[in-house]
Design a protein around this motif. Structure first.
Motif, mmCIF file in Angstrom:
data_model
loop_
_atom_site.group_PDB
_atom_site.id
_atom_site.type_symbol
_atom_site.label_atom_id
_atom_site.label_comp_id
_atom_site.label_asym_id
_atom_site.label_seq_id
_atom_site.Cartn_x
_atom_site.Cartn_y
_atom_site.Cartn_z
ATOM 1 N N VAL A 108 47.448 92.952 66.349
ATOM 2 C CA VAL A 108 46.593 91.754 66.309
ATOM 3 C C VAL A 108 45.614 91.864 65.139
ATOM 4 N N PRO A 109 45.138 90.713 64.641
ATOM 5 C CA PRO A 109 44.114 90.768 63.607
ATOM 6 C C PRO A 109 42.784 91.203 64.226
ATOM 7 N N GLU A 110 42.177 92.241 63.663
ATOM 8 C CA GLU A 110 40.945 92.791 64.227
ATOM 9 C C GLU A 110 39.849 91.722 64.280
ATOM 10 N N GLY A 111 39.203 91.613 65.453
ATOM 11 C CA GLY A 111 38.045 90.723 65.575
ATOM 12 C C GLY A 111 38.404 89.240 65.682
ATOM 13 N N ASN A 112 39.679 88.898 65.614
ATOM 14 C CA ASN A 112 40.035 87.481 65.632
ATOM 15 C C ASN A 112 40.963 87.129 66.769
ATOM 16 N N ILE A 113 40.781 87.812 67.882
ATOM 17 C CA ILE A 113 41.611 87.497 69.043
ATOM 18 C C ILE A 113 40.675 87.192 70.206
ATOM 19 N N ALA A 114 40.990 86.103 70.897
ATOM 20 C CA ALA A 114 40.120 85.641 71.985
ATOM 21 C C ALA A 114 40.127 86.660 73.129
ATOM 22 N N LEU A 317 49.357 70.754 75.383
ATOM 23 C CA LEU A 317 48.183 71.629 75.449
ATOM 24 C C LEU A 317 48.728 73.038 75.595
ATOM 25 N N THR A 318 48.748 73.748 74.471
ATOM 26 C CA THR A 318 49.517 74.986 74.345
ATOM 27 C C THR A 318 49.005 76.155 75.175
ATOM 28 N N GLY A 319 47.667 76.215 75.382
ATOM 29 C CA GLY A 319 47.117 77.361 76.110
ATOM 30 C C GLY A 319 45.912 76.967 76.952
ATOM 31 N N HIS A 320 45.634 77.754 77.974
ATOM 32 C CA HIS A 320 44.531 77.468 78.900
ATOM 33 C C HIS A 320 43.169 77.726 78.264
ATOM 34 N N GLY A 321 42.192 76.917 78.641
ATOM 35 C CA GLY A 321 40.840 77.080 78.111
ATOM 36 C C GLY A 321 40.198 78.422 78.423
ATOM 37 N N LEU A 322 40.568 79.006 79.569
ATOM 38 C CA LEU A 322 39.954 80.284 79.953
ATOM 39 C C LEU A 322 40.406 81.452 79.078
ATOM 40 N N LYS A 323 41.397 81.216 78.238
ATOM 41 C CA LYS A 323 41.811 82.238 77.277
ATOM 42 C C LYS A 323 40.650 82.625 76.367
ATOM 43 N N ASP A 324 39.791 81.642 76.122
ATOM 44 C CA ASP A 324 38.771 81.796 75.080
ATOM 45 C C ASP A 324 37.407 81.335 75.609
ATOM 46 N N PRO A 325 36.856 82.085 76.577
ATOM 47 C CA PRO A 325 35.588 81.649 77.169
ATOM 48 C C PRO A 325 34.446 81.661 76.155
ATOM 49 N N THR A 326 34.522 82.537 75.165
ATOM 50 C CA THR A 326 33.433 82.661 74.192
ATOM 51 C C THR A 326 33.175 81.341 73.473
ATOM 52 N N ASN A 327 34.232 80.709 72.994
ATOM 53 C CA ASN A 327 34.054 79.439 72.288
ATOM 54 C C ASN A 327 33.520 78.355 73.210
ATOM 55 N N ALA A 328 33.984 78.346 74.449
ATOM 56 C CA ALA A 328 33.526 77.323 75.400
ATOM 57 C C ALA A 328 32.024 77.442 75.623
ATOM 58 N N ILE A 329 31.577 78.651 75.850
ATOM 59 C CA ILE A 329 30.153 78.877 76.116
ATOM 60 C C ILE A 329 29.329 78.505 74.885
ATOM 61 N N GLU A 330 29.868 78.829 73.710
ATOM 62 C CA GLU A 330 29.112 78.580 72.488
ATOM 63 C C GLU A 330 28.915 77.098 72.183
ATOM 64 N N VAL A 331 29.910 76.273 72.500
ATOM 65 C CA VAL A 331 29.794 74.861 72.117
ATOM 66 C C VAL A 331 29.064 74.020 73.161
ATOM 67 N N CYS A 332 28.781 74.602 74.326
ATOM 68 C CA CYS A 332 28.143 73.815 75.383
ATOM 69 C C CYS A 332 26.688 74.249 75.584
#
Ligand SMILES: *Cc1c(COP(=O)(O)O)cnc(C)c1O
Length: 352
Positions: A108-114, A317-332
């Motif tokens: 995986v690319p370091e630091g860029n995986i949810a 909708l290719t993937g579930h939102g819970l895959k990436d909780p960090t982005n969700a928390i950040e935008v809300c």
């Protein structure tokens, strides 16, 4: 009858040697959810359906291809699989390898995986290597390793992945009774748009569907090689699953666009985030940022009058939102902090 997974449900349509035992977690059969509030919000006078692939066993569409790739690999005696991944491929490879009782290596690319995706890969027992570089670098490492070691590559250069993924198009037609007029989806490595187009063409050729959809693919503006017509060396987007500068299935995507009379266009990160929140808030469907590129895409296409009124559109909708909780928390907005008091609660609720 209970759902048996995509191989057993569609075996006669999947190019897999006869008698290969299915390694399955009963993937597929994901809901096709109509989204009338979304259609109204974006001013579309037609029907929108969401193919919610986040409800697969590892919460992305990657499971469809992985069941086929792993089943074939195990039938040929493979003891280990390897993939490069922005996250979801590694989650699926790790889970299906665990199911099969063989090893998985994921790069995986370091630091860029949810966070959710990484947690899946490690929980399923994969050996995870984080490359200092992006997906395209990780992919080069994988192909190099595969030349020197006994490992089966399960990235989408493996044509069996596409064979499995095309079953999503079958499911859409099985529910609608025909193909939609438009199919919107995010484009990263472009395996999925290639696979859907293959599936739709097969159903049309066999008379199961009376039409073919226009394929409407969307890349992120900072990672849009197919749109600009050249490789992107340093792809950038908040939508990590489509942060890809040199798509493996570039030709397949271009063919899907040209043969279907569709488009491959780009949407900005701002448009992706807006669609991401809008979808979750107005339809109750939570998908990860990359998935929202399909929603941002239909918004853009409708605003440019590129979608016929009265038509039917499917957005994957290719993937579930819970895959990436960090982005969700950040935008809300953050939760409002209150003391343990009814008065404070009513005041904070604006109901006092
Ligand atoms: C893999 C993935 C994509 C991109 O699909 P491609 O087949 O690489 O174009 C988009 N969204 C999510 C969530 C993914 O996991």
């Amino acid at each position: 009858m209970a759902w048996r997974g995509v191989i057993e449900e569609y075996r006669e349509r999947i190019e897999l040697d006869a008698g290969v035992e299915a390694i399955t977690l009963l993937e597929g059969n994901t809901p096709l959810i109509e989204a009338p509030r979304l259609a109204a919000t974006i001013g579309f006078d037609g029907r929108i359906f969401l193919k919610y692939e986040g409800l697969n066993p590892t919460c992305s569409f990657k499971d469809r291809g992985m069941t086929v790739a792993l089943s074939a690999a195990v039938a040929r005696g493979a003891k280990a699989v390897i993939c490069a991944s922005t996250g979801n491929t590694s989650a699926a490879a790790a889970a299906y390898a665990a199911r099969a009782g063989i090893r998985a290596f994921v790069i995986v690319p370091e630091g860029n995986i949810a966070l959710g995706k990484l947690s899946q890969a490690v929980m399923h027992g994969a050996r995870v290597l984080a490359v200092r570089g992006n997906f395209d670098d990780a992919f080069r490492v994988v192909t190099g390793v595969a030349e020197q070691a006994q490992v089966t590559v399960v990235n989408s250069i493996n044509p069996l992945r596409i064979q499995g993924q095309k079953t999503a198009a079958f499911e859409v037609c099985d529910v609608l009774g025909r193909a939609p007029d438009y199919h919107f989806l995010p484009v990263g490595n472009a395996g999925n748009i290639t696979a859907y187009w293959l599936g739709y063409k097969e159903y049309e050729a066999d008379g199961v569907s009376d039409r073919l959809p226009k394929m409407m693919g969307f890349q992120a503006a900072g990672a849009a090689p197919i749109v600009i017509g050249q490789q992107v060396d340093d792809p950038q987007t908040i939508a990590s699953a489509i942060r890809i500068g040199n798509p493996v299935s570039w030709k397949g995507a271009a063919a899907a666009r040209d043969e279907s009379g569709g488009i491959i266009d780009s949407v900005t990160d701002r448009q992706i985030i807006e669609a991401y929140q809008q979808l979750a808030a107005c339809e109750g469907v939570f998908a990860e940022p990359a998935s929202a590129a399909s929603i941002a895409g239909i918004k853009k296409a409708v605003s440019e009058s590129r979608v016929e009124p009265g038509s039917t559109a499917v957005c994957t909708l290719t993937g579930h939102g819970l895959k990436d909780p960090t982005n969700a928390i950040e935008v809300c907005p953050e939760p409002t902090k209150i003391g343990p008091s009814v008065e404070e609660a009513l005041q904070a609720m604006g109901l006092d």
